[in-house]
Design a protein around this motif. Structure first.
Motif, PDB file in Angstrom:
ATOM      1  N   MET A   1      70.692   4.176  -8.287  1.00  0.00           N
ATOM      2  CA  MET A   1      71.629   3.539  -9.214  1.00  0.00           C
ATOM      3  C   MET A   1      70.929   3.290 -10.556  1.00  0.00           C
ATOM      4  O   MET A   1      69.768   2.871 -10.585  1.00  0.00           O
ATOM      5  N   LEU A   2      71.616   3.559 -11.644  1.00  0.00           N
ATOM      6  CA  LEU A   2      71.039   3.349 -12.966  1.00  0.00           C
ATOM      7  C   LEU A   2      70.808   1.868 -13.222  1.00  0.00           C
ATOM      8  O   LEU A   2      71.686   1.039 -12.958  1.00  0.00           O
ATOM      9  N   ASP A   3      69.621   1.542 -13.741  1.00  0.00           N
ATOM     10  CA  ASP A   3      69.386   0.138 -14.077  1.00  0.00           C
ATOM     11  C   ASP A   3      70.066  -0.182 -15.410  1.00  0.00           C
ATOM     12  O   ASP A   3      70.546   0.708 -16.129  1.00  0.00           O
ATOM     13  N   SER A   4      70.104  -1.455 -15.760  1.00  0.00           N
ATOM     14  CA  SER A   4      70.848  -1.899 -16.952  1.00  0.00           C
ATOM     15  C   SER A   4      70.271  -1.308 -18.233  1.00  0.00           C
ATOM     16  O   SER A   4      71.018  -0.968 -19.165  1.00  0.00           O
ATOM     17  N   ALA A  49      65.199  16.154 -17.310  1.00  0.00           N
ATOM     18  CA  ALA A  49      66.591  15.723 -17.298  1.00  0.00           C
ATOM     19  C   ALA A  49      67.163  15.534 -18.694  1.00  0.00           C
ATOM     20  O   ALA A  49      68.376  15.413 -18.856  1.00  0.00           O
ATOM     21  N   LEU A  50      66.317  15.494 -19.731  1.00  0.00           N
ATOM     22  CA  LEU A  50      66.811  15.142 -21.062  1.00  0.00           C
ATOM     23  C   LEU A  50      67.890  16.098 -21.547  1.00  0.00           C
ATOM     24  O   LEU A  50      68.931  15.670 -22.063  1.00  0.00           O
ATOM     25  N   ASP A  51      67.668  17.386 -21.387  1.00  0.00           N
ATOM     26  CA  ASP A  51      68.652  18.371 -21.822  1.00  0.00           C
ATOM     27  C   ASP A  51      69.967  18.197 -21.061  1.00  0.00           C
ATOM     28  O   ASP A  51      71.051  18.277 -21.645  1.00  0.00           O
ATOM     29  N   ASP A 102      68.302  14.189 -10.356  1.00  0.00           N
ATOM     30  CA  ASP A 102      69.613  14.840 -10.348  1.00  0.00           C
ATOM     31  C   ASP A 102      70.692  13.968  -9.720  1.00  0.00           C
ATOM     32  O   ASP A 102      71.848  13.974 -10.173  1.00  0.00           O
ATOM     33  N   GLU A 103      70.338  13.211  -8.694  1.00  0.00           N
ATOM     34  CA  GLU A 103      71.363  12.454  -7.976  1.00  0.00           C
ATOM     35  C   GLU A 103      71.955  11.313  -8.804  1.00  0.00           C
ATOM     36  O   GLU A 103      72.990  10.748  -8.445  1.00  0.00           O
ATOM     37  N   LEU A 104      71.338  10.996  -9.944  1.00  0.00           N
ATOM     38  CA  LEU A 104      71.870   9.926 -10.787  1.00  0.00           C
ATOM     39  C   LEU A 104      72.614  10.456 -12.016  1.00  0.00           C
ATOM     40  O   LEU A 104      73.140   9.668 -12.806  1.00  0.00           O
ATOM     41  N   LEU A 105      72.659  11.761 -12.180  1.00  0.00           N
ATOM     42  CA  LEU A 105      73.313  12.317 -13.367  1.00  0.00           C
ATOM     43  C   LEU A 105      74.816  12.058 -13.377  1.00  0.00           C
ATOM     44  O   LEU A 105      75.418  11.920 -14.450  1.00  0.00           O
TER      45      LEU A 105
END
Length: 409
Positions: A1-4, A49-51, A102-105
């Motif tokens: 899960m993405l943090d704040s 992942a930046l691109d 990848d799983e958070l994209l």
């Protein structure tokens, strides 16, 4: 899960991407952007992942043409590419986003979609209407209550005034439109009317489209000139005027700043023909770039992105800059707030002083400091000056002529 922190970074990137969309619309793709800051010593934003993050963010924002180019140096970029790279500030993204698994994209897309839904074009319902002479007008509106129309500086994207519009829309209905023939005008070819009377009449086209009988009007820079002309033409439809840092011309004469003089001379030359505009566009763009604060460059440089756009922009501004506003003053009896600063080096403050002195029902608010960059990013204390003045007019207590006020709120 993405943090704040990562979620906030995605939202910030979406906002930046949306803000450069007008500039992107005016230049040829692909537009290269650097994943590092302009300072060679600054750390790079790296990670596989930046691109993909940028791709998903731009897709959510409906923006095309950005190409991440990690092998470039700042000197390799064209002028507009450099402005866009500076605005995106990819080097400031946290490592957690630049190296996202990848799983958070998919979560990136969710955050991006939410940010787009709160973006300028979505929050202020955007639509394109037609003026009586067939020229497209891009119109924005939001909020409820009494109507306030904001007239941005000529040729500038309406999003440049987002802080104004969001503040006004808290408890009012706010409308704005972008200068005729310069936005969403790909299908409009040839020349069109640029005289001040026609430009001012676009205000009434906007009001009619929204079924508004009368409104309070706020004009910024060249928009202040349009507001004056409109108020003189149809006074019954304008309840009050608020004129901020206007660039005024008087047949009887008025001091100009060096910037005004240079601008008027160059625009007069470029307005003669498309060939003349092409010949000075690059030089003009360089002058604008050196005199424009970085925080607004991605908006202010929009009219310089192509020779046709630049030609149209110069014709419109040349008309504004050469119209004697003295002819309107005795006809404008609405309560009027005239605002400028002692050290405005873009539009000479003496023009505002003359306008306030010539209007029968005006108040001059002369601030000790301020310029066009601070105007476009006005904080709440400054915006309250405009809102409080409107409240006076609504209460049927128009601001009577008063001595100059040198206070700041």
């Amino acid at each position: 899960m993405l943090d704040s922190r990562t979620r906030a970074a995605v939202a910030r990137l979406v906002t930046a991407v949306l803000s450069v969309k007008p500039l992107l619309d005016g230049i040829a793709a692909p537009v290269r952007v650097m994943p590092v800051a302009g300072d060679p010593a600054a750390p790079a934003a790296r990670g596989p992942a930046l691109d993909e993050v940028l791709r998903r963010v731009t897709r959510a924002a409906g923006v095309e043409g950005l190409a991440l180019s990690p092998g470039l140096a700042a000197g390799d970029l064209q002028v507009f590419e450099r402005v866009i790279s500076d605005r995106l500030a990819l080097a400031e993204l946290p490592d957690s986003l630049a190296a996202l698994p990848d799983e958070l994209l998919d979560e990136v897309e969710e955050v991006a979609a939410a940010a787009v839904a709160d973006g300028f074009d979505a929050y202020f319902h955007k639509e394109t209407i037609r003026s009586p002479d067939g020229v497209p007008l891009t119109v924005y509106g939001a909020g409820q209550g009494e109507t306030v129309v904001l007239i941005p500086a000529c040729g500038m994207p309406a999003a440049l005034t987002e802080s104004w519009m969001r503040y006004l829309a808290r408890d009012r209905r706010v409308l704005a439109w972008e200068t005729r023939g310069l936005f969403d005008a790909a299908d409009h070819h040839g020349d069109f009317a640029v005289d001040l009377a026609t430009q001012a009449a676009d205000l009434f086209t906007v009001l009619d489209h929204h079924g508004v009988a009368s409104a309070h009007v706020i004009g910024l820079c060249g928009g202040a000139v349009m507001a004056l002309a409109a108020a003189a033409a149809q006074p019954g439809r304008i309840s009050s005027l608020s004129l901020w840092h206007g660039a005024y011309e008087f047949a009887s004469g008025s001091p100009r700043t060096r910037f005004q003089n240079d601008l008027i001379e160059l625009m007069a030359l470029a307005a003669r023909s498309r060939a003349a505009a092409r010949s000075v566009q690059t030089a003009f763009c360089q002058v604008a770039l050196t005199s424009t604060p970085a925080q607004v460059a991605h908006f202010v440089l929009y009219p310089y992105t192509g020779p046709e756009l630049f030609y149209r922009y110069c014709r419109l501004n040349d008309s504004l800059a050469r119209t004697d506003v003295g002819q309107y003053l005795t006809k404008v009896k609405q309560p009027t707030l005239v605002v400028t600063s002692l050290d405005d080096e873009t539009a000479h403050p003496e023009g505002s002083r003359q306008v306030a002195g010539g209007l029968p029902n005006a108040r001059l608010w002369m601030m000790p400091h301020g310029d066009h960059a601070s105007l476009f990013h006005a904080d709440d204390s400054l915006l309250r000056v405009a809102v409080d003045f409107i409240a006076e007019a609504v209460a049927d207590s128009p601001a009577a002529p008063a001595p100059e006020d040198s206070r700041t709120e």
